[in-house]
Design an enzyme around this catalytic site. Structure first.
Site, PDB file in Angstrom:
ATOM      1  N   GLY A  12       0.835  -1.199   0.000  1.00 57.95           N
ATOM      2  CA  GLY A  12       0.000   0.000   0.000  1.00 57.95           C
ATOM      3  C   GLY A  12       0.862   1.238   0.000  1.00 57.95           C
ATOM      4  N   GLY A  17      -0.124   2.059   7.557  1.00 56.00           N
ATOM      5  CA  GLY A  17      -0.093   1.102   8.671  1.00 56.00           C
ATOM      6  C   GLY A  17       0.514  -0.247   8.309  1.00 56.00           C
ATOM      7  CD  GLU A  86       9.226   1.133   4.612  1.00 61.59           C
ATOM      8  OE1 GLU A  86       9.130   1.234   3.372  1.00 61.59           O
ATOM      9  OE2 GLU A  86       8.491   1.750   5.398  1.00 61.59           O
TER      10      GLU A  86
END
Ligand SMILES: [Zn+2]
Length: 208
Positions: A12, A17, A86
């Site tokens: 996303g 979040g 990440e």
């Protein structure tokens, strides 16, 4: 019997979040008695060098890595669940690695940004693959949105599926460098209506 592994991806925009969800899942596996490990790209030092922190300040210890060798080095025979935060800031070979680990019987959870500020699929650090390849091999995909913070008289508040990179309050040019790890000051979640699209974006140009 061989254990059934799988790859879960959490993707996303920024501020949606993703890290919170990744930490939540790892904590659940840990409570159920599985041995977990959390990796983070060494390049991402926003909050701490050896921890993953979500924007809402939830923290968990993480091992900073930048190469596939480092990832393998920290893996033990006993590890059952691998988390990557990440993941877009890791090498492209994270894709075959995640597949291999899931095939081996481990649970792999990768969280990553779907798109860069140009609204194009995020390429891994070496530019050889994009995060779409990780989605292709995933067993489950969780797509998360932020809240559009565009403001005229009041804050928009729609679901934000994109992030606008701003400089002095204006969208940056298309040819700005792609990787720039930053906080809220230079990136703003935007809905479709308020995202300023780039005419250079190849996905939006019809193929002749
Ligand atoms: Zn909006």
């Amino acid at each position: 019997m061989k254990k059934e592994g799988r790859l879960e991806v959490i993707t996303g925009t920024m501020f949606s979040g993703k890290s919170t969800e990744l930490i939540r899942r790892l904590n659940r596996y840990e409570i159920s008695g599985l041995r977990t490990i959390l990796y983070k790209p060494a390049i991402d030092t926003r909050y701490a060098e050896t921890a993953v922190a979500s924007h809402d300040k939830l923290m968990r210890q993480a091992i900073p890595v930048s190469t596939m060798e480092e990832i393998r080095m920290h893996l033990s025979d006993k590890t059952e669940v691998l988390g990557f935060d990440e993941a877009q800031f890791l090498p492209s070979d994270i894709v075959p690695f995640c597949h291999e680990q899931a095939q081996y019987g481990r649970i792999v959870i990768a969280s990553f940004l779907l798109k860069n500020f140009r609204d194009e699929a995020f390429p891994f650090m070496d530019g050889k693959r994009t995060v779409l390849d990780l989605m292709t091999i995933a067993d489950s995909i969780t797509s998360m949105t932020a809240i559009c913070t565009y403001r005229e008289t009041e804050t928009c508040g729609r679901d934000a599926s994109r992030v606008q990179r701003l400089q002095d309050g204006k969208p940056v040019p298309y040819d700005s460098p792609v990787v720039l790890v930053g906080g809220k000051e230079s990136y703003e979640p935007r809905c479709r209506l308020h995202f300023v699209h780039y005419a250079e974006n190849k996905h939006l140009i019809p193929i002749r």
